[in-house]
Design a protein around this motif. Structure first.
Motif, PDB file in Angstrom:
ATOM      1  N   LYS A   1      11.873  47.097  26.582  1.00 41.44           N
ATOM      2  CA  LYS A   1      11.489  45.858  27.249  1.00 41.44           C
ATOM      3  C   LYS A   1      11.810  44.689  26.332  1.00 41.44           C
ATOM      4  O   LYS A   1      11.902  44.849  25.116  1.00 41.44           O
ATOM      5  CB  LYS A   1      10.001  45.874  27.601  1.00 41.44           C
TER       6      LYS A   1
ATOM      7  N   GLU B   1      14.996  47.640  38.016  1.00 42.26           N
ATOM      8  CA  GLU B   1      13.730  47.412  37.311  1.00 42.26           C
ATOM      9  C   GLU B   1      13.912  47.595  35.802  1.00 42.26           C
ATOM     10  O   GLU B   1      13.305  46.869  35.004  1.00 42.26           O
ATOM     11  CB  GLU B   1      12.670  48.359  37.875  1.00 42.26           C
ATOM     12  N   HIS B   2      14.749  48.526  35.410  1.00 33.87           N
ATOM     13  CA  HIS B   2      15.115  48.698  33.998  1.00 33.87           C
ATOM     14  C   HIS B   2      15.749  47.422  33.447  1.00 33.87           C
ATOM     15  O   HIS B   2      15.400  46.951  32.354  1.00 33.87           O
ATOM     16  CB  HIS B   2      16.061  49.896  33.896  1.00 33.87           C
TER      17      HIS B   2
ATOM     18  N   TRP C   1      15.426  44.314  34.692  1.00 30.04           N
ATOM     19  CA  TRP C   1      14.422  43.241  34.686  1.00 30.04           C
ATOM     20  C   TRP C   1      13.441  43.404  33.530  1.00 30.04           C
ATOM     21  O   TRP C   1      13.027  42.405  32.926  1.00 30.04           O
ATOM     22  CB  TRP C   1      13.684  43.221  36.023  1.00 30.04           C
ATOM     23  N   ASP C   2      13.060  44.645  33.219  1.00 30.80           N
ATOM     24  CA  ASP C   2      12.158  44.869  32.088  1.00 30.80           C
ATOM     25  C   ASP C   2      12.729  44.305  30.787  1.00 30.80           C
ATOM     26  O   ASP C   2      11.982  43.899  29.889  1.00 30.80           O
ATOM     27  CB  ASP C   2      11.910  46.373  31.893  1.00 30.80           C
TER      28      ASP C   2
ATOM     29  N   ARG D   1       7.755  41.244  41.024  1.00 29.80           N
ATOM     30  CA  ARG D   1       7.553  41.052  39.582  1.00 29.80           C
ATOM     31  C   ARG D   1       8.063  39.692  39.115  1.00 29.80           C
ATOM     32  O   ARG D   1       8.189  39.460  37.907  1.00 29.80           O
ATOM     33  CB  ARG D   1       8.238  42.171  38.800  1.00 29.80           C
TER      34      ARG D   1
ATOM     35  N   ALA E   1      10.991  38.428  39.191  1.00 29.63           N
ATOM     36  CA  ALA E   1      12.217  38.631  38.420  1.00 29.63           C
ATOM     37  C   ALA E   1      13.377  37.855  39.039  1.00 29.63           C
ATOM     38  O   ALA E   1      13.305  37.396  40.183  1.00 29.63           O
ATOM     39  CB  ALA E   1      12.551  40.121  38.360  1.00 29.63           C
TER      40      ALA E   1
ATOM     41  N   SER F   1      19.900  42.792  25.611  1.00 26.49           N
ATOM     42  CA  SER F   1      18.607  42.116  25.586  1.00 26.49           C
ATOM     43  C   SER F   1      18.159  41.858  24.150  1.00 26.49           C
ATOM     44  O   SER F   1      17.719  40.737  23.809  1.00 26.49           O
ATOM     45  CB  SER F   1      17.571  42.981  26.320  1.00 26.49           C
TER      46      SER F   1
END
Length: 396
Positions: A36, A77-78, A80-81, A118, A120, A294
């Motif tokens: 994350k 979702e991965h 966005w995390d 979420r 996002a 990230s």
């Protein structure tokens, strides 16, 4: 965090080489990146995300897409995390290469819904691909096709990435034709959009976009149209694999408009920028390297440019390999990375595109991913690679 966590030199497998020999390849030391986002980002960064197919669907892959919706949304979702946005239903999702408009809209609807849960970031591709090129007879046909898709995306609450149009590439003869289409379409959007200039190395049907094969003249036309509609444009994504053209265009854009690099060959230096500015990111390679991207971006935001390059620099050789000519087949490498890293349990693609790259290509991809520290679980990735190699005649 971003440290070598374990030696993997004991891991090895048989890989083919260009001279037709088979080598025993021993893996390098692995790296670990946070799952994350840690810290903050000072660049807007989108991953153009791939599709996960249902390998057990009873369909003919060349004729109809079969989608594993749960795994597809889980991958987003991965992303966005990790603090990245998702560029939805773009060429990385095989738009125009197996993914049709009805399935694209179903994907966009699900992705926008998941993002809202979420808070996002997701922007979605709106183009003209439901209009067969041979059926496009006038520029008004192109405008109506854009209007149809924009309305559909906006109806489900989505933001727009205005994709390049194959039909417009066929019919548009000059700068005036392109200005007429873009001015009309942009005047109607609810919120500012991202304009996507996709080069013909990604899609040969877009040759001569903006009314000319002269890239200098094409840029003049694009900049004039975009700056003339600055209030309706959030940013521009340029996918020409030419860093100087991107920099030149970035410096010519209205100051309200972001440049999103689409240069999968030179993204590290373009994102870092120079004394006159920088590019944000909207990249297919960020699908394959999302954790590293990230973390690198968080280091850049923290003022650690050396740390940024330490992480992102080694990913560039892998990206250049995945996106090598014929560049339009890069999706195969992106999905292969998702398979190696456990985001899906198979290497099956929409349209059967898993066959688009050679065994040698996949072998070199594995080496470069390992050397960049991008294998999340080296043991599992090695076993999966052995399985693929065995299916192609190379026993462990």
């Amino acid at each position: 965090m971003n440290k070598p966590v374990m030696p993997t030199s004991s891991l090895s497998l048989k890989l083919p080489k260009a001279d037709r020999s088979i080598e025993t390849y021993r893996l390098a030391a692995s790296r670990s990146f946070p799952a994350k986002l840690e810290g903050t980002l000072n660049r807007v960064a989108f991953s153009a995300a791939h599709m996960v197919t249902d390998p057990f669907a009873d369909n003919d892959p060349w004729l109809a897409p079969a989608i594993d919706w749960d795994k597809t949304i889980a991958f987003r979702e991965h992303v966005w995390d990790l603090g990245l946005g998702v560029a939805e239903a773009m060429d990385t999702a095989q738009r125009g290469m197996g993914l049709d408009w009805p399935t694209s809209l179903a994907l966009i609807t699900r992705s926008v819904t998941a993002a809202k849960r979420r808070n996002a970031l997701v922007f979605s591709g709106a183009g003209t691909d439901h209009l067969a090129v041979e059926d496009a007879k006038s520029l008004d046909d192109v405008i109506r096709a854009y209007e149809d898709q924009i309305a559909a995306v906006e109806k489900v609450g989505g933001r727009i990435i205005l994709m390049a149009s194959r039909a417009l590439a066929k019919l548009g003869r000059n700068a005036g034709d392109y200005a007429g289409v873009y001015d009309r379409v942009l005047s109607q959007v609810r919120e500012p959009v991202i304009i996507h200039w996709l080069g013909d190395m990604f899609d040969p049907a877009l040759t001569g976009y903006w009314g000319t094969t002269d890239l200098d003249k094409a840029m003049d036309t694009a900049v004039a149209i975009i700056n003339g509609n600055a209030a309706k444009v959030d940013g521009v994504k340029v996918s020409l694999l030419d860093k100087q053209r991107e920099i030149d265009m970035r410096r010519r854009l209205d100051k309200r408009i972001k440049m999103y690099t689409g240069d999968d060959f030179n993204y590290a230096e373009l994102i870092a920028g120079d004394e006159q500015g920088f590019s944000h990111a909207l990249l297919g390679i960020f699908d394959a390297i999302a954790p590293a991207a990230s973390y690198a971006l968080s280091r850049l935001a923290a003022g650690d440019e050396a740390g940024f390059y330490d992480v992102l620099g080694p990913t560039v050789p892998l990206s250049r390999h995945i996106f090598k000519a014929p560049t339009r087949f890069y999706k195969t490498g992106v999905v292969f990375m998702a398979y190696l890293n456990g985001h899906q349990d198979h290497f099956t693609m929409v349209g059967g595109q898993e066959s688009a790259r050679s065994t040698l290509h996949l072998a070199e991809l594995f080496r470069l991913a390992d050397q960049a520290g991008l294998l999340a679980n080296p043991e599992a990735a090695t076993q999966r690679m052995k399985t693929v190699m065995a299916s192609r005649g190379i026993e462990a």
